[in-house]
Write a protein that holds these residues in place. Structure first.
Motif, PDB file in Angstrom:
ATOM      1  N   PHE B 210     -37.203  88.388 -15.243  1.00  0.00           N
ATOM      2  CA  PHE B 210     -36.011  89.112 -15.704  1.00  0.00           C
ATOM      3  C   PHE B 210     -34.977  88.143 -16.255  1.00  0.00           C
ATOM      4  CE2 PHE B 210     -35.282  87.929 -11.305  1.00  0.00           C
ATOM      5  CZ  PHE B 210     -33.941  87.540 -11.266  1.00  0.00           C
ATOM      6  N   ARG B 211     -34.033  88.679 -17.081  1.00  0.00           N
ATOM      7  CA  ARG B 211     -32.931  87.871 -17.592  1.00  0.00           C
ATOM      8  C   ARG B 211     -31.698  88.073 -16.720  1.00  0.00           C
ATOM      9  NH1 ARG B 211     -32.465  89.206 -23.882  1.00  0.00           N
ATOM     10  NH2 ARG B 211     -30.772  87.678 -23.798  1.00  0.00           N
ATOM     11  N   VAL B 212     -30.766  87.108 -16.836  1.00  0.00           N
ATOM     12  CA  VAL B 212     -29.530  87.199 -16.049  1.00  0.00           C
ATOM     13  C   VAL B 212     -28.345  87.259 -17.017  1.00  0.00           C
ATOM     14  CG1 VAL B 212     -28.175  86.202 -14.180  1.00  0.00           C
ATOM     15  CG2 VAL B 212     -30.644  85.802 -14.263  1.00  0.00           C
ATOM     16  N   PRO B 213     -27.932  88.474 -17.414  1.00  0.00           N
ATOM     17  CA  PRO B 213     -26.868  88.616 -18.423  1.00  0.00           C
ATOM     18  C   PRO B 213     -25.541  87.951 -18.015  1.00  0.00           C
ATOM     19  CG  PRO B 213     -27.968  90.716 -18.030  1.00  0.00           C
ATOM     20  CD  PRO B 213     -28.496  89.770 -17.004  1.00  0.00           C
ATOM     21  N   SER B 214     -25.212  87.994 -16.708  1.00  0.00           N
ATOM     22  CA  SER B 214     -23.930  87.409 -16.303  1.00  0.00           C
ATOM     23  C   SER B 214     -23.936  85.894 -16.531  1.00  0.00           C
ATOM     24  CB  SER B 214     -23.635  87.727 -14.838  1.00  0.00           C
ATOM     25  OG  SER B 214     -24.681  87.219 -14.015  1.00  0.00           O
ATOM     26  N   PHE B 215     -25.060  85.244 -16.276  1.00  0.00           N
ATOM     27  CA  PHE B 215     -25.168  83.802 -16.511  1.00  0.00           C
ATOM     28  C   PHE B 215     -25.120  83.506 -18.022  1.00  0.00           C
ATOM     29  CE2 PHE B 215     -27.513  82.152 -12.445  1.00  0.00           C
ATOM     30  CZ  PHE B 215     -26.610  82.847 -11.648  1.00  0.00           C
ATOM     31  N   GLU B 216     -25.837  84.328 -18.791  1.00  0.00           N
ATOM     32  CA  GLU B 216     -25.883  84.105 -20.247  1.00  0.00           C
ATOM     33  C   GLU B 216     -24.474  84.221 -20.831  1.00  0.00           C
ATOM     34  OE1 GLU B 216     -28.718  87.004 -21.631  1.00  0.00           O
ATOM     35  OE2 GLU B 216     -30.447  85.870 -20.869  1.00  0.00           O
ATOM     36  N   GLU B 217     -23.726  85.224 -20.351  1.00  0.00           N
ATOM     37  CA  GLU B 217     -22.347  85.451 -20.810  1.00  0.00           C
ATOM     38  C   GLU B 217     -21.484  84.232 -20.487  1.00  0.00           C
ATOM     39  OE1 GLU B 217     -20.424  87.404 -23.217  1.00  0.00           O
ATOM     40  OE2 GLU B 217     -22.391  88.204 -22.646  1.00  0.00           O
ATOM     41  N   ALA B 218     -21.592  83.745 -19.257  1.00  0.00           N
ATOM     42  CA  ALA B 218     -20.792  82.591 -18.832  1.00  0.00           C
ATOM     43  C   ALA B 218     -21.123  81.355 -19.667  1.00  0.00           C
ATOM     44  CB  ALA B 218     -21.021  82.306 -17.353  1.00  0.00           C
ATOM     45  N   LEU B 219     -22.381  81.212 -20.044  1.00  0.00           N
ATOM     46  CA  LEU B 219     -22.792  80.029 -20.810  1.00  0.00           C
ATOM     47  C   LEU B 219     -22.345  80.113 -22.265  1.00  0.00           C
ATOM     48  CD1 LEU B 219     -26.380  79.509 -19.337  1.00  0.00           C
ATOM     49  CD2 LEU B 219     -24.442  77.962 -19.064  1.00  0.00           C
ATOM     50  N   LYS B 220     -21.998  81.322 -22.731  1.00  0.00           N
ATOM     51  CA  LYS B 220     -21.537  81.486 -24.117  1.00  0.00           C
ATOM     52  C   LYS B 220     -20.204  80.786 -24.315  1.00  0.00           C
ATOM     53  CE  LYS B 220     -24.183  85.346 -25.668  1.00  0.00           C
ATOM     54  NZ  LYS B 220     -24.393  86.769 -25.479  1.00  0.00           N
ATOM     55  N   THR B 221     -19.351  80.797 -23.278  1.00  0.00           N
ATOM     56  CA  THR B 221     -18.056  80.118 -23.367  1.00  0.00           C
ATOM     57  C   THR B 221     -18.288  78.617 -23.513  1.00  0.00           C
ATOM     58  OG1 THR B 221     -17.470  81.734 -21.691  1.00  0.00           O
ATOM     59  CG2 THR B 221     -15.760  80.147 -22.317  1.00  0.00           C
ATOM     60  N   ARG B 222     -19.117  78.104 -22.639  1.00  0.00           N
ATOM     61  CA  ARG B 222     -19.443  76.672 -22.725  1.00  0.00           C
ATOM     62  C   ARG B 222     -20.829  76.469 -22.128  1.00  0.00           C
ATOM     63  NH1 ARG B 222     -16.754  72.277 -19.289  1.00  0.00           N
ATOM     64  NH2 ARG B 222     -17.822  70.424 -20.046  1.00  0.00           N
ATOM     65  N   PHE B 223     -21.710  75.839 -22.887  1.00  0.00           N
ATOM     66  CA  PHE B 223     -23.083  75.636 -22.433  1.00  0.00           C
ATOM     67  C   PHE B 223     -23.127  74.407 -21.543  1.00  0.00           C
ATOM     68  CE2 PHE B 223     -27.648  74.602 -22.811  1.00  0.00           C
ATOM     69  CZ  PHE B 223     -28.187  75.849 -22.559  1.00  0.00           C
ATOM     70  N   SER B 224     -22.720  74.623 -20.282  1.00  0.00           N
ATOM     71  CA  SER B 224     -22.645  73.510 -19.337  1.00  0.00           C
ATOM     72  C   SER B 224     -22.889  74.068 -17.936  1.00  0.00           C
ATOM     73  CB  SER B 224     -21.245  72.891 -19.422  1.00  0.00           C
ATOM     74  OG  SER B 224     -20.904  72.301 -18.174  1.00  0.00           O
ATOM     75  N   PRO B 225     -23.465  73.253 -17.051  1.00  0.00           N
ATOM     76  CA  PRO B 225     -23.688  73.748 -15.682  1.00  0.00           C
ATOM     77  C   PRO B 225     -22.377  74.159 -15.012  1.00  0.00           C
ATOM     78  CG  PRO B 225     -24.379  71.420 -15.907  1.00  0.00           C
ATOM     79  CD  PRO B 225     -23.990  71.898 -17.258  1.00  0.00           C
ATOM     80  N   LYS B 226     -21.274  73.567 -15.446  1.00  0.00           N
ATOM     81  CA  LYS B 226     -19.954  73.902 -14.869  1.00  0.00           C
ATOM     82  C   LYS B 226     -19.630  75.384 -15.059  1.00  0.00           C
ATOM     83  CE  LYS B 226     -17.304  69.709 -14.429  1.00  0.00           C
ATOM     84  NZ  LYS B 226     -17.964  68.648 -15.216  1.00  0.00           N
ATOM     85  N   SER B 227     -20.094  75.945 -16.190  1.00  0.00           N
ATOM     86  CA  SER B 227     -19.821  77.358 -16.460  1.00  0.00           C
ATOM     87  C   SER B 227     -20.474  78.264 -15.426  1.00  0.00           C
ATOM     88  CB  SER B 227     -20.344  77.747 -17.840  1.00  0.00           C
ATOM     89  OG  SER B 227     -19.844  76.882 -18.813  1.00  0.00           O
TER      90      SER B 227
END
Lengths: 165, 267
Positions: B210-227
């Motif tokens: 499955f995909r994780v939309p909440s993680f994908e959304e967070a990574l859109k702001t900044r593609f970093s583990p910090k996100s």
């Protein structure tokens, strides 16, 4: 029953088999090549490893009928019956890379395949990773790893000697 | 094993014909799931249709901005292909984490995704890269292909011929192996291609990959583990068994997602 024709240790073989016959059953029960062992019979332990068309595979997880025209090499075909051992076999003997010996044919066939893919200078880490599909219940692997490293080096000298002849 | 009739068609057309004629027939690709299952008598197909002689089902090819991999291509060939290493190194690495060397000499990408084992690695790559699964009939987006545990959108007499992966800018796969079986207890595949960010999880979900939309959304702001710091997913719908509880798996999804993003950006 169906017929299958293949090459085993350089000799052409034709056998009549039930469709369910596994390669390891064909080798052991019909061709009487009992050096290839059945350990777990579930593709985990690697006691049944042979080479099919030059690649290491688990002969408990391949049907004989899948091998029409294939070239199979077993532990019996690694060195001539009346000649010296293959350098990898010799290295296992030299380094005491076995105790009960049940896993040894599979270990050696895997080791020879490992040298083909990874070369002659194998560090301990590589050897241990590559042995993921071969299980030994006696040795703790230490001497098997030593044997494979030594055998891999010896195979280079073997290749040089053969080229020089 | 229960008795079966063995067929070895030479063309895709013949293979499709055999499937159409024999409703309960099974395709044999690498056989490293099917044969053990048959030995345990958990499966007993009356016919096996071996695909190994069918022309055109294996091979790796770069086509523009996509990498095309034939259904019968072995894991070892994907793992060691210079083309795959250059185009999608994360995919080459993933193929090298499946099973052991002997298994990788037989197992195929088409067999893996058609089986859709909830702990298999390739489904995560397909979903995490937005692959297209190409069959004898049609093209199926990975988002529509995996429909639940051991279940796919494939119809009767439909055969996967290849998988096409769009080439991402960045991608990585992190696998937390079950210590005994080495299957993915949890695996996370992440990729970034322009503004398209995908993060897919295998091993954890009770319903398969499955995909994780909440993680994908967070990574859109900044593609970093910090996100993704402090983020996790609910334990509802996660697998729970002797190997790990649902809570443990949900926790691992967060941990591995951060590691995967870090690996993708080279940190």
């Amino acid at each position: 029953m169906a017929a299958v024709s293949l090459t085993v240790n350089g000799k052409p073989v034709t056998a009549d088999v039930d469709s369910r016959t596994l390669l390891v059953q064909l080798l052991r029960e019909q061709l009487r090549l009992t050096g290839t062992h059945v350990g777990c019979d579930t593709s985990q332990c690697g006691a049944c490893v042979v080479h099919v068309n030059g690649r290491a595979v688990k002969s408990c997880t391949i049907l004989a009928l899948q091998l029409e025209g294939a070239n199979v090499l077993t532990i019996e075909g690694l060195a001539p019956a009346d000649g010296p051992l293959h350098p990898m076999q010799e290295a296992f003997r030299e380094n005491h890379g076995l105790q009960c010996g049940y896993c040894t044919p599979g270990m050696i066939m895997t080791a020879v395949d490992m040298v083909r893919r990874k070369g002659h200078d194998l560090d301990d880490h590589t050897i241990r990773e590559e042995l993921e599909g071969n299980i030994c219940r006696c040795t703790g692997y230490h001497n098997i790893v030593k044997a494979i490293a030594a055998g891999a080096r010896a195979m280079r000298h073997g290749a040089t000697a053969a080229a020089a002849e | 094993m229960y008795a079966f009739t063995f067929h070895r068609p030479q063309t895709l057309r013949q293979a499709v014909g055999l499937l159409a004629k024999n409703e309960e027939a099974k395709l044999l690709a690498g056989g490293h799931t099917l044969l053990p299952t048959m030995k345990l008598r958990l499966a007993g197909p009356p016919q096996l249709v071996d695909l190994s002689l069918v022309d055109g089902l294996s091979g790796i090819e770069l086509r523009g901005r996509s990498l095309s991999i034939g259904a019968m291509t072995r894991h070892n060939d994907v793992n060691t292909s210079p083309v795959v290493h250059e185009a999608i190194p994360a995919l080459a690495k993933l193929a090298g984490l499946i099973g052991d060397p002997a298994v990788r000499h037989m197992g195929t990408i088409g067999g893996s995704i058609a089986n859709n084992d909830p702990n298999a690695d390739y489904p995560a790559a397909c979903l995490g890269l937005g692959a297209t699964i190409i069959t004898n009939k049609r093209r199926i987006k990975a988002d529509d292909f995996f429909t639940g545990m051991f279940s796919t959108a494939l119809e009767p007499a439909e055969i996967i011929t290849k998988v096409s992966f769009p080439i991402p800018k960045k991608a990585a796969y992190q696998k937390f192996k079950n210590q005994a079986s080495r299957f993915a207890l949890v695996g996370v595949f992440v990729s970034k291609r322009g503004s398209d960010i995908r993060l897919a999880v295998t091993g954890a979900g009770a319903n398969g990959v499955f995909r994780v939309p909440s993680f994908e959304e967070a990574l859109k702001t900044r593609f970093s583990p910090k996100s993704l710091e402090g983020m996790s997913i609910p334990a509802d719908g996660m697998n729970s068994d002797i190997h790990g509880s649902a809570e443990y798996r949900a926790h691992l999804v967060g941990v591995l997602a951060r590691r995967a993003v870090a690996e993708a950006i080279g940190k």
